[in-house]
Design an enzyme around this catalytic site. Structure first.
Site, PDB file in Angstrom:
ATOM      1  N   ASN A 184       0.490   5.940  -4.187  1.00 18.52           N
ATOM      2  CA  ASN A 184       1.940   5.891  -4.380  1.00 18.52           C
ATOM      3  C   ASN A 184       2.309   5.399  -5.774  1.00 18.52           C
ATOM      4  OD1 ASN A 184       2.599   6.680  -1.740  1.00 18.52           O
ATOM      5  ND2 ASN A 184       2.611   4.571  -1.000  1.00 18.52           N
ATOM      6  N   ASP A 235       4.966   2.996  -7.325  1.00 26.28           N
ATOM      7  CA  ASP A 235       5.836   1.921  -6.849  1.00 26.28           C
ATOM      8  C   ASP A 235       6.945   1.643  -7.863  1.00 26.28           C
ATOM      9  OD1 ASP A 235       4.235   1.617  -4.645  1.00 26.28           O
ATOM     10  OD2 ASP A 235       3.237  -0.196  -5.354  1.00 26.28           O
ATOM     11  N   GLY A 279       0.429   2.016  -3.302  1.00 22.30           N
ATOM     12  CA  GLY A 279      -0.050   2.637  -2.079  1.00 22.30           C
ATOM     13  C   GLY A 279      -1.182   1.788  -1.547  1.00 22.30           C
ATOM     14  N   GLY A 312      -3.741   2.620   0.012  1.00 21.88           N
ATOM     15  CA  GLY A 312      -5.036   3.219  -0.295  1.00 21.88           C
ATOM     16  C   GLY A 312      -5.491   2.910  -1.702  1.00 21.88           C
ATOM     17  N   GLU A 356      -1.003   5.408   6.230  1.00 18.50           N
ATOM     18  CA  GLU A 356      -0.050   6.016   5.306  1.00 18.50           C
ATOM     19  C   GLU A 356      -0.383   7.465   4.958  1.00 18.50           C
ATOM     20  OE1 GLU A 356       1.728   2.164   2.895  1.00 18.50           O
ATOM     21  OE2 GLU A 356       0.142   3.323   1.945  1.00 18.50           O
ATOM     22  N   THR A 374      -5.231 -11.652  10.165  1.00 15.63           N
ATOM     23  CA  THR A 374      -4.666 -12.479   9.105  1.00 15.63           C
ATOM     24  C   THR A 374      -3.421 -13.181   9.626  1.00 15.63           C
ATOM     25  OG1 THR A 374      -3.406 -10.611   8.190  1.00 15.63           O
ATOM     26  CG2 THR A 374      -5.606 -11.009   7.291  1.00 15.63           C
ATOM     27  N   ASP A 406      -3.953  -6.040   0.875  1.00 18.56           N
ATOM     28  CA  ASP A 406      -4.889  -5.019   0.400  1.00 18.56           C
ATOM     29  C   ASP A 406      -6.040  -5.651  -0.364  1.00 18.56           C
ATOM     30  OD1 ASP A 406      -3.238  -3.060   1.484  1.00 18.56           O
ATOM     31  OD2 ASP A 406      -2.087  -2.853  -0.365  1.00 18.56           O
ATOM     32  N   SER A 441      -2.301  -6.751  -9.922  1.00 24.21           N
ATOM     33  CA  SER A 441      -2.469  -8.161  -9.554  1.00 24.21           C
ATOM     34  C   SER A 441      -3.851  -8.457  -8.981  1.00 24.21           C
ATOM     35  CB  SER A 441      -1.406  -8.547  -8.517  1.00 24.21           C
ATOM     36  OG  SER A 441      -1.689  -7.982  -7.248  1.00 24.21           O
TER      37      SER A 441
END
Length: 302
Positions: free
Chosen positions: A10, A12, A38, A40, A137, A214, A246, A285
């Site tokens: 994706n 963003d 995304g 993935g 997704e 989590t 992720d 990040s």
């Protein structure tokens, strides 16, 4: 052993806002940035930065995908199995507030144009014992799970974003669930349960699966048929939580593939996730393994 992440890609669009937009409200943003994302893409980059070799499978549009493909390649992810579709690539509109929390609106685009033929071609490059990582997704997920299971691949499923359709997926083929409490409660009808009670109920439904639950600020729990582990968080000042989950998923699986034990893999994943929330953006990040190992965790961060 090879690792395939068959997942979303994706673009963003991230907007800094004072508060999340309410129904009927028009609000100006304080800032806007564009990132590659995304679940993935984020997980592929996390897997690669955890120190393992990873192939990404999925689909992008012809005209708007260069930044996505370049970002994956720059992170060391193998991109030769990604399909190009006569469509726009997937994208997300993300609102982010000062606390670091976010809300996300997704458009699937090419992610939802993956066909059974695409899946068959991609899986043809892998064999028994290889890992496949999936999120919720992309299209054809039930077929992907069934096909990967028949090949003897180890199926890792992060059921995010949660949807009603997930209950019709062949979840009995999942070897590893990595999910949060909301997702777990929806899957096992465990609303009102938390932590250990919730993971026990989910494991009762899928006794052959290994489960990582989590818990946000309460850390995470791992359970399989023989053992259970609790992993606390490493406390940091969060500025953006977009890719925290992720990052955790990628580093946990990356550590397992690198022959780390479950306990060590949970700790590495928790550390990587902690670093990621101190930075803005999604894929940008995600730290490297060297950053995770080299960080001074004795300074009260834990």
């Amino acid at each position: 052993m090879k690792v395939l992440n068959l997942g979303s890609l994706n673009i963003d669009y991230v907007y800094d806002v004072d508060h999340f937009v309410r129904a009927g409200e028009t609000q100006g943003s304080l800032n806007m940035e564009t990132f590659c994302g995304g679940k993935g893409l984020n997980q592929s980059i996390a897997l690669s930065r955890s120190g393992i070799e990873v192939w990404h499978g999925g689909a992008v549009g012809f005209d708007d995908s260069k930044m996505l493909l370049d970002t994956l390649a720059a992170a060391g992810v193998k991109i030769n199995l990604i399909n190009r579709k006569n469509s726009k690539s997937g994208h997300a509109i993300i609102q982010k507030v000062k606390s670091g929390e976010n809300c996300i609106l997704l458009h699937g685009g090419a992610n939802h144009m993956i066909t059974k033929e695409d899946v068959a071609f991609t899986l043809g490059n892998f064999q028994q014992g290889d890992y496949i990582i999936l999120q919720n997704e992309i299209s054809e997920l039930p077929y992907i799970m069934e096909s990967a299971h028949k090949k003897g691949m180890k199926v890792v499923f992060n059921p995010s974003p949660i949807s009603r359709e997930i209950m019709d997926y062949p979840l009995e083929y999942v070897d590893y669930f990595i999910l949060n409490e909301i997702e777990a409660a929806d899957i096992c009808d465990g609303h009102g349960l938390e932590g250990s009670e919730l993971i026990e109920k989910l494991h009762g439904l899928f006794p052959e699966s290994k489960i990582v639950l989590t818990l946000g600020e309460r850390g995470s729990i791992y359970k399989d048929s023989e053992k259970i582990y609790h992993q606390p968080i490493f406390k940091v000042k969060a500025v953006d939580t977009t890719a925290a989950g992720d990052t955790f998923t990628g580093f946990f699986i990356g550590a397992l593939v690198s022959n780390k034990g479950v306990k060590d893999s949970l700790e590495i994943a928790a550390k990587a996730s902690a670093i990621s929330v101190t930075r803005n953006g999604a894929s940008v990040s995600i730290p490297t393994l060297e950053e995770v190992v080299g960080h001074n965790w004795s300074n009260g961060d834990k």
